[in-house]
Design a protein around this motif. Structure first.
Motif, short mmCIF file in Angstrom:
data_model
loop_
_atom_site.label_atom_id
_atom_site.label_comp_id
_atom_site.label_asym_id
_atom_site.label_seq_id
_atom_site.Cartn_x
_atom_site.Cartn_y
_atom_site.Cartn_z
N VAL A 1 3.98 -2.41 -6.88
CA VAL A 1 2.68 -1.78 -6.71
C VAL A 1 2.75 -0.37 -7.29
O VAL A 1 3.79 0.29 -7.22
CB VAL A 1 2.24 -1.76 -5.23
CG1 VAL A 1 3.17 -0.89 -4.39
CG2 VAL A 1 0.80 -1.28 -5.10
N TYR A 2 1.64 0.09 -7.87
CA TYR A 2 1.58 1.39 -8.50
C TYR A 2 0.45 2.21 -7.89
O TYR A 2 -0.54 1.67 -7.41
CB TYR A 2 1.32 1.26 -10.00
CG TYR A 2 2.30 0.37 -10.72
CD1 TYR A 2 3.50 0.87 -11.21
CD2 TYR A 2 2.02 -0.98 -10.91
CE1 TYR A 2 4.40 0.05 -11.87
CE2 TYR A 2 2.91 -1.81 -11.57
CZ TYR A 2 4.10 -1.29 -12.05
OH TYR A 2 4.99 -2.10 -12.70
N LEU A 3 0.61 3.51 -7.95
CA LEU A 3 -0.46 4.41 -7.55
C LEU A 3 -0.61 5.46 -8.64
O LEU A 3 0.25 6.33 -8.79
CB LEU A 3 -0.16 5.08 -6.21
CG LEU A 3 -1.28 5.96 -5.65
CD1 LEU A 3 -2.49 5.10 -5.28
CD2 LEU A 3 -0.80 6.75 -4.44
N ALA B 1 -3.93 4.25 0.00
CA ALA B 1 -4.53 3.13 -0.72
C ALA B 1 -3.75 1.87 -0.41
O ALA B 1 -2.56 1.92 -0.14
CB ALA B 1 -4.53 3.39 -2.23
N THR C 1 -9.01 -3.86 -2.69
CA THR C 1 -8.43 -2.53 -2.55
C THR C 1 -9.15 -1.72 -1.49
O THR C 1 -10.32 -1.95 -1.19
CB THR C 1 -8.46 -1.77 -3.88
OG1 THR C 1 -9.81 -1.67 -4.34
CG2 THR C 1 -7.62 -2.48 -4.93
N CYS D 1 5.74 3.76 0.49
CA CYS D 1 5.26 2.43 0.16
C CYS D 1 5.39 1.53 1.38
O CYS D 1 6.40 1.60 2.10
CB CYS D 1 6.08 1.87 -1.01
SG CYS D 1 5.62 0.20 -1.51
N GLY E 1 0.80 -1.20 0.00
CA GLY E 1 0.00 0.00 0.00
C GLY E 1 0.83 1.26 0.00
O GLY E 1 2.06 1.22 0.04
N TRP E 2 0.12 2.37 -0.06
CA TRP E 2 0.74 3.69 -0.05
C TRP E 2 0.20 4.51 1.10
O TRP E 2 -1.02 4.56 1.32
CB TRP E 2 0.46 4.44 -1.36
CG TRP E 2 1.16 3.86 -2.55
CD1 TRP E 2 0.67 2.96 -3.44
CD2 TRP E 2 2.50 4.15 -2.95
NE1 TRP E 2 1.62 2.67 -4.39
CE2 TRP E 2 2.75 3.38 -4.11
CE3 TRP E 2 3.50 4.98 -2.46
CZ2 TRP E 2 3.97 3.42 -4.78
CZ3 TRP E 2 4.72 5.01 -3.12
CH2 TRP E 2 4.94 4.25 -4.26
N ILE F 1 -4.93 2.19 -7.23
CA ILE F 1 -3.81 1.35 -6.87
C ILE F 1 -3.88 0.06 -7.67
O ILE F 1 -4.96 -0.48 -7.90
CB ILE F 1 -3.77 1.06 -5.35
CG1 ILE F 1 -2.46 0.37 -4.97
CG2 ILE F 1 -4.98 0.25 -4.91
CD1 ILE F 1 -2.24 0.28 -3.45
N SER F 2 -2.74 -0.41 -8.12
CA SER F 2 -2.67 -1.64 -8.88
C SER F 2 -1.35 -2.34 -8.58
O SER F 2 -0.48 -1.78 -7.92
CB SER F 2 -2.82 -1.38 -10.39
OG SER F 2 -1.78 -0.55 -10.86
N ARG F 3 -1.22 -3.54 -9.07
CA ARG F 3 -0.01 -4.30 -8.80
C ARG F 3 0.39 -5.15 -9.99
O ARG F 3 -0.42 -5.48 -10.86
CB ARG F 3 -0.22 -5.21 -7.58
CG ARG F 3 -1.22 -6.33 -7.85
CD ARG F 3 -1.42 -7.24 -6.67
NE ARG F 3 -2.28 -8.36 -7.01
CZ ARG F 3 -2.67 -9.30 -6.18
NH1 ARG F 3 -2.27 -9.25 -4.91
NH2 ARG F 3 -3.45 -10.29 -6.59
N TYR G 1 -9.23 2.56 -0.15
CA TYR G 1 -8.80 3.92 -0.41
C TYR G 1 -9.25 4.86 0.68
O TYR G 1 -10.32 4.69 1.27
CB TYR G 1 -9.38 4.44 -1.73
CG TYR G 1 -8.92 3.71 -2.96
CD1 TYR G 1 -7.77 4.11 -3.63
CD2 TYR G 1 -9.65 2.65 -3.48
CE1 TYR G 1 -7.35 3.46 -4.78
CE2 TYR G 1 -9.24 1.99 -4.62
CZ TYR G 1 -8.09 2.40 -5.27
OH TYR G 1 -7.68 1.75 -6.41
#
Length: 120
Positions: free
Chosen positions: A78-80, A49, A57, A95, A35-36, A69-71, A59
């Motif tokens: 992981v991306y935001l 997220a 997920t 992160c 997560g972020w 958010i994805s992975r 948020y």
């Protein structure tokens, strides 16, 4: 030995977009969630997220509809994706990894953080 490397932060005008990335590496046996979090000056670190190993997920209300958010499980990344950025989104984004490491128990790990600044 677990490491997290964040990237993608920077300066952007209000209404713009940024994409943050976090790559996990090291002696990881299993990942529970990634997560972020973010921390603005004078405020406590807050969850932005998160995504679980089952792809669920979560948020913060303040970013719903704007952030995604994805992975990439194969890359432990992981991306935001942050769209429609607002000045109040400014802060250091961290992160977080919840994982089982070789020789250890389930633990939380943190990246060094990446600065996101949104100008008016």
């Amino acid at each position: 030995q677990v490491q997290l490397v964040e990237s993608g932060g920077g300066l952007v005008q209000a209404g713009g977009s940024l994409r943050l990335s976090c790559a996990a590496s090291g002696s990881i046996i299993s990942i529970r969630a990634m997560g972020w979090y973010r921390q603005a000056p004078g405020k406590q670190r807050e969850l932005v997220a998160a995504i679980t190993s089952g792809a669920s997920t979560n948020y913060a209300d303040s970013v719903k509809g704007r952030f995604t958010i994805s992975r990439d499980s194969a890359k432990n990344t992981v991306y935001l994706q942050m769209n429609s950025l607002k000045p109040e989104d400014t802060g250091v984004y961290y992160c977080q990894l919840q994982a089982l490491a070789v020789g250890g128990s389930w633990s939380g790990y943190w990246g060094q953080g990446t600065q996101v600044t949104v100008s008016s």
